[in-house]
Design a protein around this motif. Structure first.
Motif, PDB file in Angstrom:
ATOM      1  N   PHE A 127     -10.731  -8.601   8.455  1.00 60.50           N
ATOM      2  CA  PHE A 127     -10.436  -7.337   7.747  1.00 60.50           C
ATOM      3  C   PHE A 127      -9.710  -7.859   6.565  1.00 60.50           C
ATOM      4  O   PHE A 127     -10.357  -7.657   5.036  1.00 60.50           O
ATOM      5  CB  PHE A 127      -9.509  -6.458   8.308  1.00 60.50           C
ATOM      6  CG  PHE A 127      -8.672  -5.391   7.438  1.00 60.50           C
ATOM      7  CD1 PHE A 127      -9.728  -4.397   6.925  1.00 60.50           C
ATOM      8  CD2 PHE A 127      -7.694  -5.645   6.827  1.00 60.50           C
ATOM      9  CE1 PHE A 127      -9.299  -3.179   6.291  1.00 60.50           C
ATOM     10  CE2 PHE A 127      -7.021  -4.482   5.932  1.00 60.50           C
ATOM     11  CZ  PHE A 127      -7.885  -3.595   5.594  1.00 60.50           C
ATOM     12  N   ILE A 141      -6.926   3.167   8.049  1.00 63.18           N
ATOM     13  CA  ILE A 141      -7.873   3.216   8.952  1.00 63.18           C
ATOM     14  C   ILE A 141      -7.345   3.445  10.361  1.00 63.18           C
ATOM     15  O   ILE A 141      -7.871   4.335  11.184  1.00 63.18           O
ATOM     16  CB  ILE A 141      -8.622   1.848   8.872  1.00 63.18           C
ATOM     17  CG1 ILE A 141      -9.280   1.877   7.604  1.00 63.18           C
ATOM     18  CG2 ILE A 141      -9.403   1.778  10.261  1.00 63.18           C
ATOM     19  CD1 ILE A 141      -9.670   0.312   7.411  1.00 63.18           C
ATOM     20  N   LEU A 177     -16.708  -0.503   5.546  1.00 64.67           N
ATOM     21  CA  LEU A 177     -15.726  -0.307   4.412  1.00 64.67           C
ATOM     22  C   LEU A 177     -16.682  -0.001   3.124  1.00 64.67           C
ATOM     23  O   LEU A 177     -17.823  -0.459   3.025  1.00 64.67           O
ATOM     24  CB  LEU A 177     -14.992  -1.495   4.400  1.00 64.67           C
ATOM     25  CG  LEU A 177     -13.896  -1.778   5.484  1.00 64.67           C
ATOM     26  CD1 LEU A 177     -13.187  -3.128   5.183  1.00 64.67           C
ATOM     27  CD2 LEU A 177     -12.560  -0.884   5.372  1.00 64.67           C
ATOM     28  N   ILE A 212     -14.332  -0.751  10.327  1.00 66.52           N
ATOM     29  CA  ILE A 212     -14.172  -1.809   9.091  1.00 66.52           C
ATOM     30  C   ILE A 212     -15.479  -2.285   8.567  1.00 66.52           C
ATOM     31  O   ILE A 212     -15.472  -2.763   7.545  1.00 66.52           O
ATOM     32  CB  ILE A 212     -12.823  -2.901   9.214  1.00 66.52           C
ATOM     33  CG1 ILE A 212     -13.159  -3.939  10.414  1.00 66.52           C
ATOM     34  CG2 ILE A 212     -11.754  -2.343   9.682  1.00 66.52           C
ATOM     35  CD1 ILE A 212     -12.623  -5.139  10.251  1.00 66.52           C
ATOM     36  N   LEU A 267      -5.259  -0.719   5.581  1.00 68.98           N
ATOM     37  CA  LEU A 267      -5.485  -1.032   7.068  1.00 68.98           C
ATOM     38  C   LEU A 267      -4.932   0.056   7.862  1.00 68.98           C
ATOM     39  O   LEU A 267      -5.200   0.658   8.868  1.00 68.98           O
ATOM     40  CB  LEU A 267      -4.731  -2.385   7.678  1.00 68.98           C
ATOM     41  CG  LEU A 267      -4.702  -2.537   9.007  1.00 68.98           C
ATOM     42  CD1 LEU A 267      -6.301  -2.535   9.674  1.00 68.98           C
ATOM     43  CD2 LEU A 267      -4.173  -4.024   9.257  1.00 68.98           C
TER      44      LEU A 267
END
Length: 547
Positions: A500, A523, A477, A474, A520
């Motif tokens: 996050f 990911i 991102l 993350i 999320l």
């Protein structure tokens, strides 16, 4: 003063008295000198300096002289003066006003009550958590559910001092790279980390800063860095701190040759009259920091009666790459320079101070009513004269341009200031303090996942340090570039989730909880953490769509 008197080494009492009175006169205490000579001390019209109005409660020169005379006459060694209480800070004055209005509220009324000022947000929270923001300063605080112990509502505030710019240098080799954010009440501790985010002006790409760190310090230890073990994520323009207690926070680092920071440039001057024979304007350069920008604009508009002549421009300053130069060119006919056409801001001053300025003076060459126009270019003058990678900012100087063409950047309803150590809360802020923003603030933590799912997800991610693998993912991102992580070994799985969801909200302001959850899940699928995906889906009645 007494050393000067003693160094005279005179054997005459009269000469000793003359030397003492001369020294007193030099430091502006002629009243005491005249008293020692036996003459009555006249009462001056000003209590501090000849160019200042008397301050309420400040003793006059005559009163000070009388007290000194009484002490000398009676030869008393006991100090009969009552120590003056320290002047309350701007923060304390605002808190005092808020507490007067809120002290009789019930617990329910406190939870519904908010105070929102440009530089300060105050709320009352319980175990459900919540959030506070300073949109003008880019500061945001999220209190996850369970961070505050159950019981009476807890007052919480975030604050950026609007009355003075942040100091640049922290230590001989360390500089501040962000505003100082005060979180309070100071010392308040949490059961779970809260997330504080605020902007910074360091450039993370290229040559890095050494010892990049979040300084945590109390008001009674301004220059001492506290190693409290609170981890932080530093993105391209923001800092996310996982704080377990409240204090003052700012980002600091030790620049190395080639390190750079973002700055802003703007020009200020008064209105050019038709018959004016002369004109002066100033070019300010400051750290790309809203608190410093507010200070510069307030000082120019309120104290110098000046206006911004053009919208501000951005510029990069690189350590050990030369002074900043400001050069005026393209001056229209009828005007000439009354002084230098190029001024320098020495590199050391740009490194140490949050803002600097230079002044240019112009004069008319004839009596014709011609408007004034020129260009003020700011750039960093490299010692090697290599301008290939130079950052340049050009400002148009046109004093008679309509005000409506200028941006309203840097302007705020707040006009609070500090003068001679006395903080003043402006009328606009006093009015806003008495206005309640009703309604509970949703915590928006963990994307709406239930506490049971959050605990299960944290247990899964803690196995074999999966949460660190997720954190590394993350950190890259969309919408972010280079990032630095402080205290990685102290980050837990719950902290990763906090980073996050806060990062998604700060990077994409309109993101919904469902959108954040879907991101999320995507990911986690890429990382093949299928167990985590199954845990999240248990909180949703319908299967989630993932690409």
């Amino acid at each position: 003063m007494l050393v000067t008197w003693k160094q005279a080494q005179s054997s005459s009492d009269e000469q000793k008295m003359t030397m003492l009175c001369t020294a007193l006169t030099k430091i502006g205490r002629a009243d005491i000198a005249e008293f020692l000579h036996g003459a009555p001390a006249p009462r001056p019209q000003h209590s501090q300096r000849p160019d200042q109005e008397p301050r309420l409660g400040a003793p006059s020169y005559q009163e000070a002289g009388n007290k000194t005379g009484d002490s000398l006459k009676h030869e008393t060694s006991q100090d009969t003066e009552v120590p003056r209480s320290p002047e309350p800070s701007h923060l304390q004055k605002v808190l005092d006003e808020v507490n007067k209005l809120k002290k009789n509220l019930s617990a329910r009324e406190q939870l519904d009550s908010r105070v929102q000022l440009p530089y300060m947000a105050i709320g009352y929270f319980n175990e459900k958590g919540g959030s506070l923001s300073l949109d003008e300063y880019g500061v945001h605080l999220t209190i996850p559910r369970g961070a505050i112990a159950s019981g009476p509502p807890q007052q919480v505030y975030i604050y950026v001092d609007p009355t003075a710019p942040q100091k640049g240098a922290v230590e001989s080799t360390v500089v501040s790279l962000s505003p100082t954010v005060k979180c309070g009440p100071e010392g308040l501790r949490f059961k779970e980390s809260v997330v504080l985010s605020f902007p910074h002006h360091a450039v993370l790409g290229g040559q890095p800063y050494d010892n990049l760190d979040v300084r945590m310090r109390h008001d009674d230890s301004q220059e001492r860095r506290l190693k409290d073990g609170n981890p932080a994520l530093v993105t391209e323009k923001e800092v996310f701190v996982l704080a377990d207690h409240f204090t003052n926070f700012d980002l600091v680092g030790a620049p190395t040759p080639g390190s750079s920071k973002r700055m802003k440039v703007a020009a200020f001057g008064g209105v050019l009259g038709m018959q004016s024979r002369q004109y002066a304007f100033r070019v300010h350069v400051w750290n790309d920091d809203t608190s410093v920008e507010r200070y510069v604009i307030r000082e120019e508009e309120q104290r110098m009666n000046s206006k911004m002549l053009d919208v501000s421009r951005k510029i990069l300053f690189v350590w050990d790459s030369g002074n900043l130069a400001v050069r005026v060119s393209d001056l229209n006919g009828g005007w000439t320079f009354w002084g230098a056409r190029e001024e320098a801001i020495v590199e050391r001053n740009v490194q140490l101070f949050p803002e600097n300025s230079v002044t240019f003076n112009l004069k008319r060459e004839d009596s014709q009513d011609r408007g004034l126009y020129c260009i003020a270019r700011t750039f960093q003058r490299s010692p090697t004269e290599d301008s290939g990678n130079q950052s340049i900012a050009d400002l148009k100087i046109n004093p008679n341009a309509p005000d409506d063409i200028l941006s309203t950047e840097g302007r705020s309803r707040c006009t609070c200031y500090t003068s001679d150590g006395v903080a003043v809360v402006c009328d606009n802020c006093m009015a806003d303090i008495g206005t309640n923003d009703h309604g509970e603030v949703s915590a928006h933590d963990y994307g709406g996942l239930s506490e049971e799912r959050v605990n299960s997800l944290c247990s899964y991610l803690s196995i074999n340090d999966r949460h660190l693998t997720l954190l590394e993912k993350i950190r890259n991102l969309e919408g972010r570039s280079r990032q630095d992580l402080i205290g990685e070994n102290r980050i837990r799985a719950r902290n990763v989730l906090e980073i996050f969801f806060n990062g998604r909200r700060r990077t994409f302001s309109n993101v919904t909880d469902n959108e954040a959850i879907e991101s999320l899940v995507q990911i986690l699928i890429e990382l093949q953490f299928t167990g985590a995906v199954d845990i999240i889906r248990q909180d949703f009645d319908e299967p989630m769509e993932v690409q």
